[in-house]
Design an enzyme around this catalytic site. Structure first.
Site, PDB file in Angstrom:
ATOM      1  NE  ARG A  78      33.181  -8.121  43.201  1.00  0.00           N
ATOM      2  CZ  ARG A  78      33.447  -7.967  44.606  1.00  0.00           C
ATOM      3  NH1 ARG A  78      33.499  -6.244  44.244  1.00  0.00           N
ATOM      4  NH2 ARG A  78      33.126  -7.768  45.644  1.00  0.00           N
ATOM      5  CG  ASN A 154      33.213  -6.065  49.364  1.00  0.00           C
ATOM      6  OD1 ASN A 154      33.328  -6.231  48.335  1.00  0.00           O
ATOM      7  ND2 ASN A 154      32.541  -5.187  49.889  1.00  0.00           N
ATOM      8  CD  GLU A 155      36.376  -3.603  49.754  1.00  0.00           C
ATOM      9  OE1 GLU A 155      36.234  -3.368  51.363  1.00  0.00           O
ATOM     10  OE2 GLU A 155      36.766  -3.081  48.753  1.00  0.00           O
ATOM     11  CE1 TYR A 223      39.338   0.704  44.556  1.00  0.00           C
ATOM     12  CE2 TYR A 223      38.458  -0.989  45.198  1.00  0.00           C
ATOM     13  CZ  TYR A 223      38.543  -0.396  44.423  1.00  0.00           C
ATOM     14  OH  TYR A 223      37.101  -0.953  44.141  1.00  0.00           O
ATOM     15  CD  GLU A 250      35.959  -3.441  44.853  1.00  0.00           C
ATOM     16  OE1 GLU A 250      36.428  -2.730  45.278  1.00  0.00           O
ATOM     17  OE2 GLU A 250      34.810  -4.356  45.539  1.00  0.00           O
TER      18      GLU A 250
END
Length: 538
Positions: A78, A154-155, A223, A250
């Site tokens: 990625r 992303n996010e 996370y 992720e």
């Protein structure tokens, strides 16, 4: 021609014309596509992502990272890109990234990092701006649908105003299809990717339906929110029950917001056939440097996190299969390697042992990839470690315990050999050191023709009281020279090497452990490695 025949002919002509001018947004998916909960290749073979992220936009010169990532059997990378929030990656740079992915036989997930934390972090771009970026580099992506995935942003939301995520994501997907992108699309969750408010989970079907090609996969980042098996399984179950595709886009072994349960993440991904992409190859800062998988982009210097994700249970080395687009994983190689020889044990300590065995050979075409070492326990044998060479130093064993172990070879297609004959050894007691004794074991992590890396060398205080310093000695084979070290001060006298603790790791409470590592050069073809390690409190 009769009037009736004329009407039929006109209807057929109208149908033909309509088939020829179907707009881009309504075309059937090509290349990589989703089918239910799975990602499929164009030929119908299922593909499960096993990869890592590479922070290309900040380290654009580190192009050797692609081959380094591939060397640990990843099938996916990625790649972080930017359209202007950081130094922009234009069409020519993206074309080079695409070429590197193809050269290294990697499925490439390209992600626009500009959107990170929108609504909470200053300077973050909108998803609409992310689509503008993709439009600007479209020329570099034409015809790459078989091996390129576009991770739109992303996010794309922090923790503020996340209710806007659904509409913004639907609109972004619609624009990508209208522009003409035929690629598999990936969309990240809000809440910095962790979706703890379940916005993506609860609106996933609506977002999926916005894609006229029904070719979008969802990505959750795991996370600190995902620090228990119950939370991980509940989230994965929701997508599985809904029949929608999901990847773990992720995750890490630690994070500033908590301690993710990486063992469950990886085990459940393997059990469920879900893709995972770890963060990240190298270059982390801001207090999360521990998320580097290699030190300073050096593929020969795996960190403990790199060792875990590449060589641990359910790791990339054990579970990755190359995409059939590149010629791998299709079942063409069904020939297992030959069975390794009986392992021999030396340097047995309270917590480990050094094993060596005669090498296997592979004639199936995919090449010998390495070895798995198991503890023999009947129906529930335990994987103790993996090695890319015919030797390993096992660590983390229990003191005063008998181990019966055997070895199996594995090839690049994932075929496993038969079990080697087993060998038995008993670890030492490890106790009886009230004054602060210690023990040390080392693992040869990576080898190449004229060198190798030993990491970790684990130093354990096996006594009943603390120590304030330690010294580890070991002997290098003739012609071998230490060329670098970390977390210890190394001095050499001939082939004898002495490693001394440094300020941050010399103090060890009873039962505590620390580690250091070093790199060695050696003559080509000399595959010997250091012998036993002797530790003393200082």
């Amino acid at each position: 021609m009769s009037k009736r025949l004329g009407l039929v002919a006109a209807a057929l002509l109208s149908l033909l014309v309509s088939m020829l001018i179907v707009p881009d947004a309504a075309r059937a998916a090509v290349g990589l596509r989703v089918s239910g909960t799975r990602i499929m290749e164009a030929n119908g073979n299922a593909f499960v992502m096993r990869g890592v992220s590479h922070a290309h936009t900040w380290f654009a010169s580190q192009t050797a990272s692609f081959s380094g990532i591939k060397s640990y059997r990843a099938n996916t990378v990625r790649v972080v890109l930017s359209g202007g929030r950081w130094a922009p990656n234009g069409a020519s740079d993206v074309a080079n990234v695409v070429s590197l992915c193809r050269q290294n036989r990697l499925i490439c997930v390209l992600e626009n990092h500009d959107t990170t934390g929108y609504g909470e972090q200053s300077g973050a771009y909108t998803l609409d701006q992310a689509v503008d970026y993709w439009s600007s580099v479209r020329s570099a992506l034409t015809g790459t649908e078989d091996f390129i995935v576009l991770n739109i942003g992303n996010e794309p939301y922090g923790n503020n105003n996340v209710s806007g995520w659904t509409t913004a994501t639907r609109n972004a997907i619609t624009r990508m299809r209208t522009i003409g992108f035929q690629h598999l699309l990936m969309v990240d969750a809000p809440n910095w990717g962790q979706d703890w408010q379940f916005t993506m989970r609860d609106n996933a079907q609506s977002v999926f339906d916005a894609d006229t090609q029904h070719n979008t996969v969802f990505s959750v980042h795991m996370y600190g929110v995902f620090d228990t098996a119950a939370e991980i399984n509940a989230y994965l179950n929701a997508f599985q029950s809904a029949g929608l595709p999901l990847v773990i886009g992720e995750f890490g072994h630690n994070h500033s917001d908590g301690d993710p349960d990486e063992d469950t993440i990886m085990a459940q991904a393997q059990t469920r056939g879900l893709g995972y992409i770890g963060w990240s190859w190298s270059g982390n800062g801001g207090g999360v440097e521990y998320l580097d998988m290699v030190t300073n982009f050096n593929a020969a210097s795996l960190t403990s996190w790199g060792q875990r994700i590449f060589n641990g249970a359910n790791g990339i080395g054990q579970t990755s299969r190359e995409a059939t687009f590149f010629g791998g994983g299709s079942g063409d190689d069904t020939t297992a390697p030959t069975t390794p020889g009986t392992p021999s044990a030396a340097g047995v300590t309270a917590g480990g042992a050094a094993l060596t065995w005669s090498a296997s050979t592979d004639s199936g075409g995919s090449g010998l990839a390495g070895y798995n070492v198991y503890r023999e326990q009947g129906a529930n044998d335990t994987l103790l470690g993996q090695s890319t060479t015919n030797s390993i130093t096992l660590t983390g064993l229990s003191a005063s315990t008998q181990y019966q172990v055997y070895v199996r070879a594995r090839d690049g297609a994932g075929n496993l050999s038969g079990n080697s004959p087993a060998t038995t050894f008993t670890t030492t007691s490890g106790g009886g050191n009230p004054g602060g004794g210690c023990a040390a074991t080392g693992t040869v992590q990576t080898q190449w023709n004229n060198g190798y890396v030993v990491q970790p060398v684990t130093v354990t205080n096996g006594g009943t009281s603390g120590i304030t310093g330690w010294t580890v000695t070991f002997t290098l084979p003739a012609g071998h020279t230490v060329t670098g070290s970390w977390n210890a001060t190394l001095t050499s006298s001939g082939q004898t090497v002495t490693a001394r603790s440094v300020s941050h790791n010399g103090t060890l409470a009873a039962g505590a452990a620390t580690s250091f590592g070093f790199q060695v050069s050696r003559p080509n073809g000399n595959t010997a490695t250091p012998g036993a390690y002797t530790c003393a409190a200082s």
